[in-house]
Design an enzyme around this catalytic site. Structure first.
Site, PDB file in Angstrom:
ATOM      1  N   LYS A  13       0.828  -1.212   0.000  1.00  0.00           N
ATOM      2  CA  LYS A  13       0.000   0.000   0.000  1.00  0.00           C
ATOM      3  C   LYS A  13       0.865   1.266   0.000  1.00  0.00           C
ATOM      4  CE  LYS A  13      -1.907  -1.093   3.960  1.00  0.00           C
ATOM      5  NZ  LYS A  13      -1.154  -2.327   4.224  1.00  0.00           N
ATOM      6  N   ARG A  88      -9.445   1.442   9.160  1.00  0.00           N
ATOM      7  CA  ARG A  88      -9.137   0.028   9.410  1.00  0.00           C
ATOM      8  C   ARG A  88     -10.223  -0.678  10.189  1.00  0.00           C
ATOM      9  NH1 ARG A  88      -2.969  -1.287   9.630  1.00  0.00           N
ATOM     10  NH2 ARG A  88      -2.227   0.718   8.955  1.00  0.00           N
ATOM     11  N   ARG A 127      12.033  -5.950   4.621  1.00  0.00           N
ATOM     12  CA  ARG A 127      11.821  -4.510   4.389  1.00  0.00           C
ATOM     13  C   ARG A 127      12.878  -3.679   5.104  1.00  0.00           C
ATOM     14  NH1 ARG A 127       6.096  -1.745   5.318  1.00  0.00           N
ATOM     15  NH2 ARG A 127       6.216  -2.751   7.352  1.00  0.00           N
ATOM     16  N   ARG A 160      11.759  -1.635  10.672  1.00  0.00           N
ATOM     17  CA  ARG A 160      10.639  -1.257  11.533  1.00  0.00           C
ATOM     18  C   ARG A 160      10.540  -2.239  12.692  1.00  0.00           C
ATOM     19  NH1 ARG A 160       5.290   0.179   8.168  1.00  0.00           N
ATOM     20  NH2 ARG A 160       4.335  -1.033   9.832  1.00  0.00           N
ATOM     21  N   ARG A 171      -0.242  -8.922  13.222  1.00  0.00           N
ATOM     22  CA  ARG A 171      -0.818  -7.846  12.397  1.00  0.00           C
ATOM     23  C   ARG A 171      -1.749  -8.431  11.324  1.00  0.00           C
ATOM     24  NH1 ARG A 171       4.574  -5.206  10.630  1.00  0.00           N
ATOM     25  NH2 ARG A 171       3.287  -4.070   9.121  1.00  0.00           N
TER      26      ARG A 171
END
Ligand code: AP5
Length: 217
Positions: A13, A88, A127, A160, A171
């Site tokens: 996203k 969300r 990531r 992160r 998550r």
């Protein structure tokens, strides 16, 4: 254009929102980025949000809704916006719908990015993030030109804190329980458009533009 991006963690996203924002010249509003800035600054909101984020759970609706409404009132969001990571929950979606209806500028589309859980975990465990400009990289799929350094500003890349596998699995669970119901919410309103996001970056951007071709100028 007024747009919402839905999709599980790792669907891409943020990456696609950045590319779309450049093409459409409207702001990319990421609630995750705004919350992480609050955490870094140690603001009251940041201190409250951090505990939820570290567990991979959602920050309470009232805090996030207020934060987004303030952001949408800023001048650059008057000509349109791409919301990444908001809403969300059904309560957030309802609050957004009410606020936008009150301002006479309803959403034009909701894009749902689909990806399977194994790919999401693979993307997130590789990531890397530039702490200066927030650009994301991927050790497997999107490497920087120089190891561990941002191509744009040379800042050292970081990870992160919620990208470890246990938190990512949590998550994904929270997304399934709390955010998937929004698909029906937006489908009933005729806004939902699906994009298969399990493909190389450029192809996903192409699919995204195609999904918006009737409303993107
Ligand atoms: P947030 O930061 O929004 O995290 P998320 O939704 O879990 O999404 P991610 O940022 O992890 O994934 P993404 O889909 O943006 O993927 P990306 O483009 O980076 O939220 C974090 C936390 O904040 C939440 O858990 C919650 O606690 C809190 N929060 C935020 N909003 C909230 C709200 N509204 N209410 C309550 N709490 C809220 O890509 C991932 C990786 O894949 C990158 O390395 C990228 O380079 C790579 N990649 C991207 N596309 C491709 C591709 N096509 N091929 C190969 N690799 C790719």
């Amino acid at each position: 254009m007024r747009l919402v991006l839905l999709g599980p963690p790792g669907a891409g996203k943020g990456t696609q929102a950045g590319r779309l924002a450049d093409r459409l010249t409207i702001p990319h509003i990421s609630t995750g980025d705004i919350l992480r800035e609050h955490v870094e600054r140690g603001s009251r909101l940041g201190v409250r949000a951090r505990a939820y984020m570290d567990r991979g759970e959602y920050v309470p609706d009232d805090l996030v809704v207020r934060m987004v409404m303030d952001r949408l009132d800023e001048p650059d969001a008057q000509k349109g916006f791409i919301l990444d990571g908001f809403p969300r929950t059904v309560l957030q979606a309802q609050a957004l719908e009410d606020a936008l209806a009150g301002a006479g500028r309803p959403l034009e589309a909701v894009l749902k990015f689909t990806i399977d859980a194994d790919m999401a975990i693979k993307r997130l465990s590789n990531r890397w993030l530039c702490p200066c400009c927030k650009r994301t990289y991927n050790a497997e799929f999107m490497r920087p030109r120089e190891d561990q350094l941002c191509d744009d500003d040379g800042c050292g890349l970081t990870r992160r804190s919620d990208d470890d596998e246990i938190t990512v699995r949590r998550r994904l669970e929270v997304y399934r329980d709390e955010t998937e119901p929004l698909e029906l919410f937006y489908w009933e309103r005729g806004l939902l458009r699906e994009v298969n996001a399990q493909a190389r970056l450029e192809l996903v951007t192409e699919r995204t533009m195609e999904a918006l071709s009737d409303i993107a100028s």
